[in-house]
Design a protein around this motif. Structure first.
Motif, PDB file in Angstrom:
ATOM      1  N   ALA A 296    -110.115 -37.474 -12.697  1.00 56.07           N
ATOM      2  CA  ALA A 296    -109.016 -36.831 -13.404  1.00 56.07           C
ATOM      3  C   ALA A 296    -108.335 -35.795 -12.513  1.00 56.07           C
ATOM      4  N   GLU A 297    -109.140 -35.068 -11.733  1.00 52.00           N
ATOM      5  CA  GLU A 297    -108.548 -34.078 -10.824  1.00 52.00           C
ATOM      6  C   GLU A 297    -107.694 -34.754  -9.764  1.00 52.00           C
ATOM      7  N   ALA A 298    -108.172 -35.867  -9.233  1.00 51.48           N
ATOM      8  CA  ALA A 298    -107.415 -36.585  -8.213  1.00 51.48           C
ATOM      9  C   ALA A 298    -106.101 -37.113  -8.785  1.00 51.48           C
ATOM     10  N   SER A 299    -106.144 -37.609 -10.012  1.00 50.08           N
ATOM     11  CA  SER A 299    -104.939 -38.150 -10.639  1.00 50.08           C
ATOM     12  C   SER A 299    -103.905 -37.069 -10.931  1.00 50.08           C
ATOM     13  N   SER A 300    -104.357 -35.823 -11.074  1.00 43.34           N
ATOM     14  CA  SER A 300    -103.424 -34.735 -11.389  1.00 43.34           C
ATOM     15  C   SER A 300    -102.661 -34.243 -10.162  1.00 43.34           C
ATOM     16  N   MET A 301    -103.062 -34.661  -8.971  1.00 44.94           N
ATOM     17  CA  MET A 301    -102.406 -34.211  -7.744  1.00 44.94           C
ATOM     18  C   MET A 301    -101.104 -34.986  -7.557  1.00 44.94           C
ATOM     19  N   ILE A 302     -99.997 -34.337  -7.880  1.00 42.66           N
ATOM     20  CA  ILE A 302     -98.694 -35.004  -7.835  1.00 42.66           C
ATOM     21  C   ILE A 302     -97.957 -34.762  -6.521  1.00 42.66           C
ATOM     22  N   ALA A 303     -98.492 -33.910  -5.672  1.00 39.29           N
ATOM     23  CA  ALA A 303     -97.872 -33.629  -4.367  1.00 39.29           C
ATOM     24  C   ALA A 303     -98.941 -33.091  -3.431  1.00 39.29           C
ATOM     25  N   GLY A 304     -98.730 -33.262  -2.150  1.00 37.16           N
ATOM     26  CA  GLY A 304     -99.682 -32.752  -1.166  1.00 37.16           C
ATOM     27  C   GLY A 304     -99.513 -33.434   0.176  1.00 37.16           C
ATOM     28  N   GLU A 305    -100.009 -32.793   1.230  1.00 34.99           N
ATOM     29  CA  GLU A 305     -99.870 -33.342   2.582  1.00 34.99           C
ATOM     30  C   GLU A 305    -101.060 -32.957   3.452  1.00 34.99           C
ATOM     31  N   TYR A 306    -101.345 -33.828   4.389  1.00 39.06           N
ATOM     32  CA  TYR A 306    -102.250 -33.536   5.495  1.00 39.06           C
ATOM     33  C   TYR A 306    -101.363 -33.289   6.708  1.00 39.06           C
ATOM     34  N   ILE A 307    -101.402 -32.081   7.283  1.00 40.76           N
ATOM     35  CA  ILE A 307    -100.438 -31.678   8.307  1.00 40.76           C
ATOM     36  C   ILE A 307    -101.138 -31.207   9.581  1.00 40.76           C
ATOM     37  N   GLN A 308    -100.351 -31.050  10.601  1.00 42.98           N
ATOM     38  CA  GLN A 308    -100.819 -30.483  11.874  1.00 42.98           C
ATOM     39  C   GLN A 308     -99.792 -29.475  12.359  1.00 42.98           C
ATOM     40  N   HIS A 309    -100.255 -28.293  12.743  1.00 43.03           N
ATOM     41  CA  HIS A 309     -99.377 -27.282  13.346  1.00 43.03           C
ATOM     42  C   HIS A 309     -99.361 -27.496  14.861  1.00 43.03           C
ATOM     43  N   PHE A 310     -98.192 -27.368  15.455  1.00 39.64           N
ATOM     44  CA  PHE A 310     -98.088 -27.526  16.907  1.00 39.64           C
ATOM     45  C   PHE A 310     -96.928 -26.702  17.436  1.00 39.64           C
ATOM     46  N   CYS A 311     -96.971 -26.448  18.734  1.00 42.76           N
ATOM     47  CA  CYS A 311     -95.906 -25.702  19.399  1.00 42.76           C
ATOM     48  C   CYS A 311     -94.908 -26.701  19.988  1.00 42.76           C
ATOM     49  N   PRO A 312     -93.670 -26.691  19.546  1.00 45.09           N
ATOM     50  CA  PRO A 312     -92.677 -27.628  20.089  1.00 45.09           C
ATOM     51  C   PRO A 312     -92.329 -27.254  21.523  1.00 45.09           C
ATOM     52  N   PRO A 313     -91.831 -28.216  22.307  1.00 48.35           N
ATOM     53  CA  PRO A 313     -91.412 -27.885  23.682  1.00 48.35           C
ATOM     54  C   PRO A 313     -90.265 -26.890  23.671  1.00 48.35           C
ATOM     55  N   LEU A 314     -90.232 -26.060  24.698  1.00 45.35           N
ATOM     56  CA  LEU A 314     -89.175 -25.066  24.805  1.00 45.35           C
ATOM     57  C   LEU A 314     -87.835 -25.739  25.020  1.00 45.35           C
ATOM     58  N   GLN A 315     -86.817 -25.224  24.346  1.00 46.33           N
ATOM     59  CA  GLN A 315     -85.465 -25.746  24.474  1.00 46.33           C
ATOM     60  C   GLN A 315     -84.633 -24.795  25.329  1.00 46.33           C
ATOM     61  N   PRO A 316     -83.762 -25.341  26.196  1.00 47.48           N
ATOM     62  CA  PRO A 316     -82.900 -24.449  26.983  1.00 47.48           C
ATOM     63  C   PRO A 316     -81.971 -23.688  26.061  1.00 47.48           C
ATOM     64  N   PRO A 317     -81.639 -22.458  26.422  1.00 45.86           N
ATOM     65  CA  PRO A 317     -80.747 -21.665  25.560  1.00 45.86           C
ATOM     66  C   PRO A 317     -79.393 -22.332  25.420  1.00 45.86           C
TER      67      PRO A 317
END
Length: 248
Positions: free
Chosen positions: A154-175
């Motif tokens: 029942a708890e699993a069925s109640s989950m209407i949104a959610g994500e498995y994510i990863q934080h990362f540093c994007p490459p530097l962009q030229p100004p």
């Protein structure tokens, strides 16, 4: 959230924006001097049941780096997530956005879920384990269906949104180049002076070339013609003198 004694709102903002471990900051001005509060922000909407207990002049929730989404977590229940509960204000759609943003702003958060009955759940090891005192209250790693998550409940069925994510540093962009006319005006003036100098040099070289042409092809040619005429005149006198001598 924890209070820091900093000099003014600018110091509070700069301290927050440079520290990726703290996702939120707020400046409370009900005291003198104002107080800068830093932390996760777990009860920002209700303020522990005392919404008028402090006066906040400025506040932000920040995301450091970027986020990559690996998988949707609808219909499953991740165990040992920290419960933020139901938000007191706003629609369900806004509550889902707040839950997602909470996880996006914390670099230690890899999972977030929203239940239509129990509200927001986030991966926050410092909070779920009470600063490491209860190490069993953290998300299983690596995550498996054997104790780490459940499906079909029942708890699993109640989950209407959610994500498995990863934080990362994007490459530097030229100004990016500033297209402001005021900023580009010095460059325009410098380019104009450069072209003016180049045109002056080219004009001088062309003048020198013309003068050389006139000298070599006009003056020298005239000098050669005059010399030839003199030589011819000298050649004609000699026979005339010889004939006079012969006649004498």
């Amino acid at each position: 959230m924890a209070s820091l004694h900093l000099a003014g709102k600018q110091s509070c903002c700069m301290t927050r924006s440079k520290d990726p471990r703290c996702p939120t900051w707020q400046l409370a001005n009900q005291t003198s001097p104002a107080q800068c509060w830093l932390g996760f922000g777990t009860d920002c909407d209700a303020r522990n049941g005392k919404p008028t207990s402090i006066s906040v002049s400025r506040a932000q929730r920040l995301m450091h780096g970027s986020v990559r989404v690996f998988k949707s977590l609808m219909g499953v229940k991740i165990n040992n997530l920290y419960s933020l509960g139901n938000f007191k204000e706003g629609t369900q759609a806004l509550s889902i956005e707040r839950c997602r943003d909470w996880c996006y702003s914390d670099i230690a958060c890899d999972y977030w879920q929203f239940s239509n009955t129990d509200g927001c759940f986030v991966d926050a090891p410092m909070l779920s384990t009470l600063d490491g005192e209860q190490t069993s209250k953290q998300v299983q790693y690596p995550l498996t269906t054997d104790g780490g998550m459940s499906v079909g409940t029942a708890e699993a069925s109640s989950m209407i949104a959610g994500e498995y994510i990863q934080h990362f540093c994007p490459p530097l962009q030229p100004p990016a180049l500033n297209s402001d006319d005021d900023h580009n005006e010095p460059m325009k003036k410098s380019s104009g002076l450069t072209w003016l100098l180049l045109e002056s040099v080219l004009a001088l070289l062309l003048l020198v070339a013309c003068a050389a042409f006139v000298y070599f092809f006009c003056v020298r040619r005239k000098m050669k013609t005059t010399g030839r005429r003199r030589a011819a005149a000298d050649g004609d006198e000699e026979p005339l003198m010889s004939r006079a001598e012969r006649g004498g």
